[in-house]
Design an enzyme around this catalytic site. Structure first.
Site, PDB file in Angstrom:
ATOM      1  N   CYS A  96     -20.729  22.184 -10.922  1.00 19.48           N
ATOM      2  CA  CYS A  96     -20.534  20.779 -11.323  1.00 19.48           C
ATOM      3  C   CYS A  96     -20.764  19.835 -10.148  1.00 19.48           C
ATOM      4  O   CYS A  96     -21.279  18.726 -10.312  1.00 19.48           O
ATOM      5  CB  CYS A  96     -19.110  20.571 -11.853  1.00 19.48           C
ATOM      6  N   ASP A 115     -18.098  20.923   1.759  1.00 20.22           N
ATOM      7  CA  ASP A 115     -18.066  22.228   1.099  1.00 20.22           C
ATOM      8  C   ASP A 115     -17.971  23.318   2.159  1.00 20.22           C
ATOM      9  O   ASP A 115     -18.610  23.214   3.202  1.00 20.22           O
ATOM     10  CB  ASP A 115     -19.360  22.406   0.257  1.00 20.22           C
ATOM     11  N   ARG A 119     -18.180  29.552  -2.504  1.00 20.54           N
ATOM     12  CA  ARG A 119     -18.627  30.018  -3.821  1.00 20.54           C
ATOM     13  C   ARG A 119     -19.774  31.014  -3.678  1.00 20.54           C
ATOM     14  O   ARG A 119     -19.872  31.984  -4.407  1.00 20.54           O
ATOM     15  CB  ARG A 119     -19.040  28.806  -4.676  1.00 20.54           C
ATOM     16  N   THR A 228      -8.122  20.505 -15.641  1.00 24.69           N
ATOM     17  CA  THR A 228      -8.668  21.334 -16.712  1.00 24.69           C
ATOM     18  C   THR A 228      -7.885  21.125 -18.001  1.00 24.69           C
ATOM     19  O   THR A 228      -6.661  20.897 -17.969  1.00 24.69           O
ATOM     20  CB  THR A 228      -8.641  22.830 -16.326  1.00 24.69           C
ATOM     21  N   SER A 263      -3.369  31.224 -16.740  1.00 25.73           N
ATOM     22  CA  SER A 263      -3.879  32.095 -15.661  1.00 25.73           C
ATOM     23  C   SER A 263      -3.387  31.474 -14.355  1.00 25.73           C
ATOM     24  O   SER A 263      -2.997  30.299 -14.319  1.00 25.73           O
ATOM     25  CB  SER A 263      -5.414  32.152 -15.653  1.00 25.73           C
ATOM     26  N   TYR A 265      -5.221  30.618 -12.018  1.00 25.53           N
ATOM     27  CA  TYR A 265      -6.132  29.495 -11.765  1.00 25.53           C
ATOM     28  C   TYR A 265      -5.666  28.240 -12.513  1.00 25.53           C
ATOM     29  O   TYR A 265      -5.504  27.171 -11.926  1.00 25.53           O
ATOM     30  CB  TYR A 265      -7.573  29.841 -12.193  1.00 25.53           C
ATOM     31  N   HIS A 266      -5.473  28.376 -13.834  1.00 26.76           N
ATOM     32  CA  HIS A 266      -5.094  27.192 -14.607  1.00 26.76           C
ATOM     33  C   HIS A 266      -3.768  26.627 -14.098  1.00 26.76           C
ATOM     34  O   HIS A 266      -3.566  25.407 -14.065  1.00 26.76           O
ATOM     35  CB  HIS A 266      -5.008  27.538 -16.103  1.00 26.76           C
ATOM     36  N   LYS A 269      -3.988  24.228 -11.211  1.00 25.45           N
ATOM     37  CA  LYS A 269      -4.340  22.849 -11.588  1.00 25.45           C
ATOM     38  C   LYS A 269      -3.101  22.085 -12.076  1.00 25.45           C
ATOM     39  O   LYS A 269      -2.995  20.870 -11.882  1.00 25.45           O
ATOM     40  CB  LYS A 269      -5.399  22.854 -12.694  1.00 25.45           C
ATOM     41  N   VAL A 338     -17.489  38.636 -27.974  1.00 28.28           N
ATOM     42  CA  VAL A 338     -16.372  37.845 -28.509  1.00 28.28           C
ATOM     43  C   VAL A 338     -15.071  38.577 -28.172  1.00 28.28           C
ATOM     44  O   VAL A 338     -14.870  39.721 -28.576  1.00 28.28           O
ATOM     45  CB  VAL A 338     -16.513  37.682 -30.037  1.00 28.28           C
ATOM     46  N   VAL A 411      -4.522  37.205 -21.895  1.00 28.17           N
ATOM     47  CA  VAL A 411      -3.365  36.994 -22.765  1.00 28.17           C
ATOM     48  C   VAL A 411      -3.478  35.557 -23.260  1.00 28.17           C
ATOM     49  O   VAL A 411      -3.284  34.596 -22.490  1.00 28.17           O
ATOM     50  CB  VAL A 411      -2.039  37.215 -22.002  1.00 28.17           C
ATOM     51  N   GLU A 412      -3.866  35.379 -24.500  1.00 24.81           N
ATOM     52  CA  GLU A 412      -4.093  34.039 -25.062  1.00 24.81           C
ATOM     53  C   GLU A 412      -4.014  34.134 -26.586  1.00 24.81           C
ATOM     54  O   GLU A 412      -4.226  35.209 -27.153  1.00 24.81           O
ATOM     55  CB  GLU A 412      -5.482  33.510 -24.652  1.00 24.81           C
TER      56      GLU A 412
HETATM   57  O1  LIG Z   1     -17.584  36.412 -23.010  1.00 19.85           O
HETATM   58  C1  LIG Z   1     -16.643  35.688 -23.317  1.00 19.85           C
HETATM   59  C2  LIG Z   1     -16.125  34.711 -22.444  1.00 19.85           C
HETATM   60  C3  LIG Z   1     -15.049  33.967 -22.848  1.00 19.85           C
HETATM   61  N1  LIG Z   1     -14.485  34.160 -24.076  1.00 19.85           N
HETATM   62  C4  LIG Z   1     -13.347  33.322 -24.478  1.00 19.85           C
HETATM   63  O2  LIG Z   1     -13.780  31.978 -24.412  1.00 19.85           O
HETATM   64  C5  LIG Z   1     -12.701  31.121 -24.057  1.00 19.85           C
HETATM   65  C6  LIG Z   1     -13.135  30.276 -22.873  1.00 19.85           C
HETATM   66  O3  LIG Z   1     -13.340  31.114 -21.772  1.00 19.85           O
HETATM   67  P1  LIG Z   1     -14.329  30.688 -20.564  1.00 19.85           P
HETATM   68  O4  LIG Z   1     -14.491  31.884 -19.692  1.00 19.85           O
HETATM   69  O5  LIG Z   1     -15.551  30.057 -21.103  1.00 19.85           O
HETATM   70  O6  LIG Z   1     -13.513  29.512 -19.867  1.00 19.85           O
HETATM   71  P2  LIG Z   1     -12.171  29.506 -19.016  1.00 19.85           P
HETATM   72  O7  LIG Z   1     -11.854  30.835 -18.456  1.00 19.85           O
HETATM   73  O8  LIG Z   1     -11.115  28.853 -19.843  1.00 19.85           O
HETATM   74  O9  LIG Z   1     -12.529  28.576 -17.785  1.00 19.85           O
HETATM   75  C7  LIG Z   1     -13.609  27.637 -17.794  1.00 19.85           C
HETATM   76  O10 LIG Z   1     -13.233  26.498 -18.525  1.00 19.85           O
HETATM   77  C8  LIG Z   1     -12.051  25.831 -18.036  1.00 19.85           C
HETATM   78  C9  LIG Z   1     -11.790  24.682 -18.985  1.00 19.85           C
HETATM   79  S1  LIG Z   1     -10.657  25.127 -20.245  1.00 19.85           S
HETATM   80  O11 LIG Z   1     -11.153  26.333 -20.917  1.00 19.85           O
HETATM   81  O12 LIG Z   1      -9.393  25.434 -19.595  1.00 19.85           O
HETATM   82  O13 LIG Z   1     -10.556  24.002 -21.133  1.00 19.85           O
HETATM   83  C10 LIG Z   1     -12.293  25.393 -16.613  1.00 19.85           C
HETATM   84  O14 LIG Z   1     -11.127  24.790 -16.099  1.00 19.85           O
HETATM   85  C11 LIG Z   1     -12.688  26.571 -15.752  1.00 19.85           C
HETATM   86  O15 LIG Z   1     -12.982  26.161 -14.425  1.00 19.85           O
HETATM   87  C12 LIG Z   1     -13.899  27.266 -16.351  1.00 19.85           C
HETATM   88  O16 LIG Z   1     -14.247  28.424 -15.596  1.00 19.85           O
HETATM   89  C13 LIG Z   1     -11.519  32.022 -23.755  1.00 19.85           C
HETATM   90  O17 LIG Z   1     -10.679  32.018 -24.857  1.00 19.85           O
HETATM   91  C14 LIG Z   1     -12.140  33.390 -23.570  1.00 19.85           C
HETATM   92  O18 LIG Z   1     -11.279  34.444 -23.910  1.00 19.85           O
HETATM   93  C15 LIG Z   1     -14.991  35.101 -24.940  1.00 19.85           C
HETATM   94  O19 LIG Z   1     -14.489  35.279 -26.050  1.00 19.85           O
HETATM   95  N2  LIG Z   1     -16.056  35.848 -24.532  1.00 19.85           N
END
Ligand SMILES: O=c1ccn([C@@H]2O[C@H](COP(=O)(O)OP(=O)(O)O[C@H]3O[C@H](CS(=O)(=O)O)[C@@H](O)[C@H](O)[C@H]3O)[C@@H](O)[C@H]2O)c(=O)[nH]1
Length: 477
Positions: A96, A115, A119, A228, A263, A265-266, A269, A338, A411-412
């Site tokens: 980003c 930076d 990464r 986030t 997580s 990470y989350h 934030k 999925v 875990v979600e």
């Molecule tokens: O192959 C995959 C990858 C992900 N998911 C699911 O898709 C959802 C989103 O996962 P993600 O990996 O796309 O996103 P996330 O881990 O939540 O993190 C990403 O998206 C966040 C916004 S949010 O999701 O928290 O709104 C940002 O803060 C992070 O920096 C960014 O890496 C989750 O329920 C995950 O379990 C799948 O089903 N299959």
């Protein structure tokens, strides 16, 4: 292909310095590579000796030109008299951050990237690579200058090292700081104890340092912080933008919206948000927390201008995000992964809207003492809906797309209510790029173009929320 943190500790410094054309060593990486389990006291001392004292020569600029030669920002604003002109983009070499730095430079802001390039090191440590080949930060900035005549200053170092950050602030004197400089992967933070600690230390301390730097050196500077949507979790009520008005036992107040992050990470934030809110109250800092959803896409007008300006695109199970991963999976004939029931619903946005949202936030700064929260996404999708969209778009391109159910490594909630407000950026003038057939075509075609670079071993998830342990885990292919 084992990439232990331990193995990377001593080599990291030379790797970074050798990749720098100017042989300038990034400093302030001590938090990144401090691993008490594997570093002996003497090797740690050696490492700290190399990185402890920031030297002026470590803060370098790439072809800075005086402000007087720059045209003023063209950005539309409701408050042109207080329009910021000098923007420090922390984390400006990332997914980003790079797109945003270029966009703001194009809009005639004076831009500096801060930076520590960590990464890129995560990729080396974990054996991962962006789908797209990306140029070094030095080549990126030189190419931008050659194409547009616009300079971007570069400060290589770690914002957890306050001396480095202070030096950068005093040198650049930003009107706005856009802070992307955090470890942003939920799976990365759940690999093992050391990555969990790293993530929270890096993110929370880095942000506290930015707050102190603003207080000390640029008290009018507007902080635009990448938060986030994941801070809110998935409550069974509508998600508001930052605050909720509650009546309890006959009394009413507007309070921070409850946080239920899922997580380390989350959670980092969430901690950032609390620290920022406190300093807005206590010191009068002006701040905007951009609670961003899941970003997809890779192209912006600026990154499209030359292959050396191209953005990274992650598809692996640690850094790749859902829709980007699905497009790459479709391109290589891997079933779409999925997780669980696939009802997980999140807010999503195109990377072209990320850069637009940041521009709107800095052009319309928060007031002194105000802690503003914007929910930064444009549409909601469940994982199953994304899989269907990619399947349909793939079949139009002749790709045979299938999907598989992967036992959920996280875990979600897999089936839940989700309705999040996101009107504040629209009110400031956001013109969303909604997920369309043409965007999916373009992303799929992009993935097909680079599919020979895909390492299919990086697709299936290997980080488990429940199995996280204290032992430092190597990520093997
Ligand atoms: O192959 C995959 C990858 C992900 N998911 C699911 O898709 C959802 C989103 O996962 P993600 O990996 O796309 O996103 P996330 O881990 O939540 O993190 C990403 O998206 C966040 C916004 S949010 O999701 O928290 O709104 C940002 O803060 C992070 O920096 C960014 O890496 C989750 O329920 C995950 O379990 C799948 O089903 N299959």
């Amino acid at each position: 292909m084992a990439h232990l943190l331990s193995a990377s500790c001593p080599s990291v410094i030379s790797l970074s310095s050798s990749s720098s054309k100017n042989s300038i060593q990034p400093f302030g990486l001590k938090q990144t590579f401090f691993n008490p389990q594997v570093l002996s006291k003497s090797s740690l001392k050696g490492l700290l000796f190399q990185v402890k004292k920031p030297r002026r020569s470590c803060v370098f600029r790439v072809a800075a030109i005086p402000i007087s030669q720059q045209a003023p920002p063209e950005t539309s604003t409701n408050n042109s008299s207080s329009k910021p002109k000098r923007v420090m983009v922390i984390g400006g070499d990332g997914y980003c951050g790079w797109a945003t730095a270029l966009h703001l430079s194009k809009k005639n802001y004076e831009v500096a990237i801060v930076d520590n390039l960590v990464r890129r090191l995560f990729d080396h440590q974990l054996g991962l690579e962006s789908l797209t080949p990306i140029a070094s930060i030095h080549d990126r900035i030189s190419r931008w200058k050659a194409l547009t005549g616009k300079s971007i200053e570069l400060y290589v170092g770690d914002i957890c090292d306050f001396e480095f950050l202070a030096e950068s602030f005093k040198s650049f004197e930003p009107d706005s700081v856009v802070h992307f400089g955090e470890q942003r992967s939920a799976p990365y933070s759940m690999i093992d104890r050391s990555r969990a600690v790293y993530t929270q230390h890096n993110n929370v301390i880095g942000t506290i340092n930015v707050l102190f730097a603003i207080k000390e050196f640029q008290e009018d500077c507007h902080l635009v912080k990448l938060g986030t949507m994941g801070e809110y979790g998935t409550p069974n009520i509508d998600i508001e933008e930052g605050y909720i008005t509650i009546t309890h036992n006959g009394r009413t107040d507007t309070l921070p919206y409850p946080k239920q992050a899922s997580s380390f990470y989350h959670l980092s934030k969430v901690h950032d948000s609390h620290n920022i809110a406190f300093t807005c109250k206590a010191w009068g800092i002006r701040a905007t927390d951009l609670n961003q959803g899941v970003v997809y896409g890779v192209k912006t007008d600026e990154t499209e201008m030359h292959e050396e300006l191209r953005n990274r695109l992650d598809y692996d199970a640690v850094f790749g995000t859902a829709l980007n991963r699905f497009c790459v999976q479709a391109a290589v004939g891997h079933p779409l992964t999925v997780y669980g029931k696939g009802g997980q619903t999140r807010g999503y946005l195109d990377i072209r809207d990320t850069v637009q949202c940041v521009e709107l936030a800095i052009a319309n700064p928060a007031k002194a003492g105000e802690f503003r929260v914007f929910n930064q996404f444009t549409e909601q999708f469940s994982v199953n809906e994304l899989a269907s969209l990619v399947t349909k778009a793939g079949s139009k391109l002749g790709l045979d797309v299938t999907k598989m159910t992967v036992p959920n490594p996280r875990v979600e909630a897999e089936e839940h209510y989700y309705n999040a407000k996101h009107t504040k950026l629209m009110e400031l003038g956001l013109e969303p790029h909604y997920l369309s057939d043409s965007l999916l075509d373009s992303l799929l075609n992009f993935a097909v173009q680079f599919r020979d670079r895909v390492d299919t071993k990086q697709i299936m998830p290997s980080v488990s929320w429940k199995k996280i342990g204290v032992k430092t885990k190597s990520m093997t292919a």
